[in-house]
Design a protein around this motif. Structure first.
Motif, short mmCIF file in Angstrom:
data_model
loop_
_atom_site.label_atom_id
_atom_site.label_comp_id
_atom_site.label_asym_id
_atom_site.label_seq_id
_atom_site.Cartn_x
_atom_site.Cartn_y
_atom_site.Cartn_z
N ALA A 101 0.70 -1.26 0.06
CA ALA A 101 -0.39 0.16 -0.12
C ALA A 101 0.74 1.00 -0.13
CB ALA A 101 -0.89 -0.35 1.58
N ASN A 178 -3.77 4.62 11.50
CA ASN A 178 -2.60 4.54 12.30
C ASN A 178 -1.94 5.51 13.02
OD1 ASN A 178 -0.31 4.08 13.01
ND2 ASN A 178 0.60 3.02 11.37
N ASP A 206 -7.08 5.55 2.38
CA ASP A 206 -5.84 4.80 2.82
C ASP A 206 -6.60 3.69 4.34
OD1 ASP A 206 -4.02 3.00 4.20
OD2 ASP A 206 -3.02 4.47 4.39
N TYR A 209 -6.25 -1.01 7.53
CA TYR A 209 -7.06 -2.08 8.76
C TYR A 209 -8.21 -1.73 8.79
CZ TYR A 209 -1.79 -0.68 10.03
OH TYR A 209 -1.25 -0.19 10.69
N SER A 240 -1.82 -6.73 3.77
CA SER A 240 -0.14 -6.74 4.81
C SER A 240 -0.76 -7.37 5.85
CB SER A 240 0.41 -5.43 4.70
OG SER A 240 1.56 -4.99 4.17
N LYS A 241 -2.00 -6.38 6.35
CA LYS A 241 -1.90 -6.19 7.30
C LYS A 241 -2.95 -7.19 8.20
CE LYS A 241 0.31 -2.47 8.16
NZ LYS A 241 1.06 -1.99 8.80
#
Ligand SMILES: Cc1ncc(COP(=O)(O)O)c(C=O)c1O
Length: 399
Positions: A101, A178, A206, A209, A240-241
């Motif tokens: 990302a 974040n 974004d 999450y 990724s998360k």
């Protein structure tokens, strides 16, 4: 002979999250018992069925360059995901797969920003937004928030900020956030979107999450507010998360075809494409149903409740309950203002806590909020129990 580095390279600050993690890892390797709250990645392993898909890709010699946009079946899977989860309909040429990302965001920024364009960034912010904007000679414009709005910008504040700027171009919105864990409601997003529409501000949303939200709260993508808003928005997401796949380096952007085509051109000349094996692994992650992700989310939720509960028991520490992601962001201002150790800021506090109490936290200054420190609770419950004790003991020791 002295080599003169570019002004860009000289201006870049190291990522505070990567710096603290590297230091904690080094101390661990030296045999020091450090508890690392610095890392921004799940402590779980990538699920086995995803790893198997990657092994199969290698065995089938799926090891060559792919299109810069990413393999068509992966882009189709991303389109299906965006439709099912976010009620967003994208064509294949409106989606690009990038090496994380992080890379997707800078490709999109490069596609839309000229030097001196202004990029509005709610603060506290994720560490790389400001650095990426500065690398392009664009200008980060910070919009401060605090606990009174649960660390979220409000529409009036955005309107005011835009009015004062000569070249406002982009808003970077990050929900869940974040470092604060803040989650924007649909109503809040509608109000922000109305301001962006009025001033034709491109929104980079974004949503990395998205899958880590607690207490039955729901993720909303700002792009889903209306077709007009979607036409101004680039949605950023990745694996990724949610799938514990940080090292595979794969994220994506979905947005207006002309922005995606420009991002693809940039990618053609920089990284070419994402690692072909990771693309097959991501295809598996996005198409095979598994309850492992829900297991991880529930575990993060338990850790969040425990950690935030314990932090708030410490005298003069205030920590809001984050709605999403895997970070707690307590306010440590009392300890910065009242200590006998000459600690003046969050960096000095984190250095002291790492050296003397062996816990690695990320200083709030890296996120534009010096009165705070960030804990990542993507670490075991055992570490959290011990680490929060060390934090409390460390704070008592400086008073
Ligand atoms: C808010 C936010 N956006 C993007 C990223 C980058 O994710 P990726 O690993 O896909 O590059 C991170 C990683 O820490 C993040 O916290």
């Amino acid at each position: 002979m002295t080599i003169v580095l570019s002004h860009r390279a000289k201006a870049l600050k190291p990522s505070p999250t990567m710096t603290i993690s590297a230091l904690a890892t080094k101390m661990k390797a030296e045999g020091i018992d450090v508890i690392n709250f610095g890392v921004g990645e799940p402590d779980f392993n990538t699920p086995e069925y995803i790893r198997l898909a990657a092994k199969t890709a290698i065995d089938e010699n799926f090891t060559r360059y792919t299109s810069a946009l990413g393999i068509p079946e992966l882009r189709k899977a991303i389109a299906n995901k965006l439709l099912a989860d976010n009620q967003l309909s994208y064509k294949p040429n409106e989606i690009i797969v990038s090496p994380g990302a992080k890379a997707a965001i800078i490709n999109v920024l490069m596609a839309v920003c000229d030097p001196r364009d202004e990029v509005l960034i709610p603060t506290p912010y994720w560490v790389s937004y400001t650095s990426q904007v500065e690398m392009l000679d664009a200008i980060p414009v910070l919009m401060p928030t605090d606990v009174s709005t649960d660390f979220k910008i409000i529409a009036d504040q955005l309107e005011q900020a835009i009015r004062e700027l000569p070249n406002p171009k982009v808003l970077i919105l990050n929900s869940p956030s974040n470092p604060t864990g803040a989650v924007y409601s649909r109503t809040e997003l509608e109000q922000i979107a109305a301001v962006c529409l009025k001033h034709r501000i491109v929104i980079i949303s974004d949503e990395i999450y998205e899958k880590l939200i607690y207490d039955g709260d729901v993720h909303h993508s700002i792009a889903a507010i209306s077709d007009e808003v979607k036409a101004l928005t680039v949605v950023i997401n990745g694996i990724s998360k949610a799938y514990a796949m940080t090292g595979w380096r794969l994220g994506y952007a979905a947005g207006p075809a002309e922005i995606i085509a420009s991002a693809a051109r940039i990618q053609e000349h920089t990284t070419s494409c994402v690692n072909s094996i990771a693309q097959k692994a991501a295809l598996c992650a996005l198409t095979i149903q598994s309850d492992e992700m829900e297991m991880m989310r529930k575990e993060f939720g338990k850790r969040r409740n425990y950690l935030v509960g314990e932090l708030n028991k410490i005298e003069q520490i205030h920590c809001t309950l984050p709605g999403g992601a895997f970070y707690a962001f307590p306010n440590v201002s009392y300890y910065l203002e009242n200590n006998r150790k000459n600690i003046h800021n969050s960096i000095e506090l984190c250095q002291f806590l790492l050296q003397e109490f062996k816990i690695a936290l990320v200083p709030g200054s890296g996120f534009g909020a010096d009165n705070y420190v960030r804990f990542s609770y993507a670490t075991s419950m055992k570490n959290i129990v011990e680490g929060v004790h060390r934090f409390s003991d460390g704070l008592k020791a400086i008073l």
